[in-house]
Scaffold this motif. Sequence first.
Motif, mmCIF file in Angstrom:
data_model
loop_
_atom_site.group_PDB
_atom_site.id
_atom_site.type_symbol
_atom_site.label_atom_id
_atom_site.label_comp_id
_atom_site.label_asym_id
_atom_site.label_seq_id
_atom_site.Cartn_x
_atom_site.Cartn_y
_atom_site.Cartn_z
ATOM 1 N N MET A 1 97.469 -17.460 46.113
ATOM 2 C CA MET A 1 97.568 -18.666 46.912
ATOM 3 C C MET A 1 96.689 -19.747 46.280
ATOM 4 S SD MET A 1 96.366 -19.059 50.828
ATOM 5 C CE MET A 1 95.659 -20.594 51.326
ATOM 6 N N GLN A 2 97.267 -20.866 45.946
ATOM 7 C CA GLN A 2 96.495 -21.967 45.394
ATOM 8 C C GLN A 2 96.123 -22.921 46.516
ATOM 9 O OE1 GLN A 2 98.674 -23.629 42.154
ATOM 10 N NE2 GLN A 2 98.193 -21.938 40.816
ATOM 11 N N HIS A 3 94.864 -23.344 46.506
ATOM 12 C CA HIS A 3 94.352 -24.193 47.573
ATOM 13 C C HIS A 3 93.054 -24.854 47.115
ATOM 14 C CE1 HIS A 3 92.582 -20.161 48.033
ATOM 15 N NE2 HIS A 3 91.477 -20.824 48.339
ATOM 16 N N LEU A 4 92.656 -25.869 47.852
ATOM 17 C CA LEU A 4 91.344 -26.462 47.660
ATOM 18 C C LEU A 4 90.388 -25.749 48.601
ATOM 19 C CD1 LEU A 4 92.340 -30.235 47.804
ATOM 20 C CD2 LEU A 4 91.866 -28.883 45.756
ATOM 21 N N TYR A 5 89.155 -25.532 48.172
ATOM 22 C CA TYR A 5 88.205 -24.892 49.080
ATOM 23 C C TYR A 5 86.783 -25.350 48.802
ATOM 24 C CZ TYR A 5 86.492 -21.711 45.492
ATOM 25 O OH TYR A 5 85.909 -21.198 44.362
ATOM 26 N N TRP A 6 85.960 -25.239 49.836
ATOM 27 C CA TRP A 6 84.541 -25.544 49.759
ATOM 28 C C TRP A 6 83.793 -24.338 50.317
ATOM 29 C CZ3 TRP A 6 88.333 -28.922 50.443
ATOM 30 C CH2 TRP A 6 88.294 -30.113 49.714
ATOM 31 N N ASP A 7 82.836 -23.840 49.573
ATOM 32 C CA ASP A 7 81.982 -22.744 50.010
ATOM 33 C C ASP A 7 80.857 -23.378 50.824
ATOM 34 O OD1 ASP A 7 79.987 -20.793 50.220
ATOM 35 O OD2 ASP A 7 80.401 -19.970 48.234
ATOM 36 N N LEU A 8 80.892 -23.221 52.137
ATOM 37 C CA LEU A 8 79.914 -23.844 53.025
ATOM 38 C C LEU A 8 78.661 -23.001 53.189
ATOM 39 C CD1 LEU A 8 82.395 -25.085 55.781
ATOM 40 C CD2 LEU A 8 81.595 -26.307 53.741
ATOM 41 N N GLY A 9 78.709 -21.753 52.732
ATOM 42 C CA GLY A 9 77.550 -20.867 52.815
ATOM 43 C C GLY A 9 77.246 -20.444 54.243
ATOM 44 N N GLU A 10 76.038 -19.931 54.439
ATOM 45 C CA GLU A 10 75.584 -19.521 55.779
ATOM 46 C C GLU A 10 75.493 -20.763 56.648
ATOM 47 O OE1 GLU A 10 74.962 -16.554 57.139
ATOM 48 O OE2 GLU A 10 75.330 -15.405 55.307
ATOM 49 N N THR A 11 76.275 -20.785 57.695
ATOM 50 C CA THR A 11 76.346 -21.970 58.548
ATOM 51 C C THR A 11 76.255 -21.545 60.002
ATOM 52 O OG1 THR A 11 77.775 -23.002 56.896
ATOM 53 C CG2 THR A 11 77.688 -24.033 59.062
ATOM 54 N N GLY A 12 75.421 -22.248 60.757
ATOM 55 C CA GLY A 12 75.220 -21.920 62.162
ATOM 56 C C GLY A 12 76.288 -22.494 63.073
ATOM 57 N N ALA A 13 76.439 -21.847 64.212
ATOM 58 C CA ALA A 13 77.384 -22.306 65.237
ATOM 59 C C ALA A 13 77.066 -23.745 65.610
ATOM 60 C CB ALA A 13 77.294 -21.411 66.465
ATOM 61 N N GLY A 14 78.094 -24.543 65.784
ATOM 62 C CA GLY A 14 77.930 -25.921 66.196
ATOM 63 C C GLY A 14 77.885 -26.923 65.063
ATOM 64 N N ALA A 15 77.709 -26.446 63.822
ATOM 65 C CA ALA A 15 77.728 -27.369 62.686
ATOM 66 C C ALA A 15 79.107 -28.015 62.599
ATOM 67 C CB ALA A 15 77.406 -26.631 61.388
ATOM 68 N N CYS A 16 79.135 -29.296 62.296
ATOM 69 C CA CYS A 16 80.399 -30.033 62.201
ATOM 70 C C CYS A 16 80.601 -30.549 60.788
ATOM 71 C CB CYS A 16 80.405 -31.203 63.175
ATOM 72 S SG CYS A 16 80.509 -30.700 64.888
ATOM 73 N N PHE A 17 81.839 -30.482 60.345
ATOM 74 C CA PHE A 17 82.210 -30.967 59.026
ATOM 75 C C PHE A 17 83.338 -31.969 59.162
ATOM 76 C CE2 PHE A 17 80.129 -26.987 58.293
ATOM 77 C CZ PHE A 17 79.376 -27.224 57.157
ATOM 78 N N GLU A 18 83.171 -33.113 58.508
ATOM 79 C CA GLU A 18 84.216 -34.127 58.490
ATOM 80 C C GLU A 18 85.015 -33.959 57.204
ATOM 81 O OE1 GLU A 18 83.948 -38.500 59.773
ATOM 82 O OE2 GLU A 18 83.679 -38.509 57.585
#
Length: 87
Positions: free
Chosen positions: A1-18
């Motif tokens: 499967m080809q796709h774009l991706y970002w490794d966000l790492g260890e991330t806590g609940a509630g973090a928001c990404f735009e």
Amino acid sequence: MQHLYWDLGETGAGACFEVDRRGSTARVCLMDSDEYQACLDQEAYKYHGGFFDYSPLTLQVPYDDYWYLVIDGYDRVKKATVVQLFN
């Protein structure tokens, strides 16, 4: 499967990404590491997000874990950026 991706790492609940993307409708997914591996292995997987035809959009991490943000439909997406809004 080809796709774009970002490794966000260890991330806590509630973090928001735009996610700001240019191009046509694409599936934007937040996946923990187990689900992302299932995706790579072409097995059944779950994700948080969906198909979006507007931008920017905001996705919130539902629980503490190691996260990836994936944009499927990469061939129709001209440009994409991901920014963490708060943690």
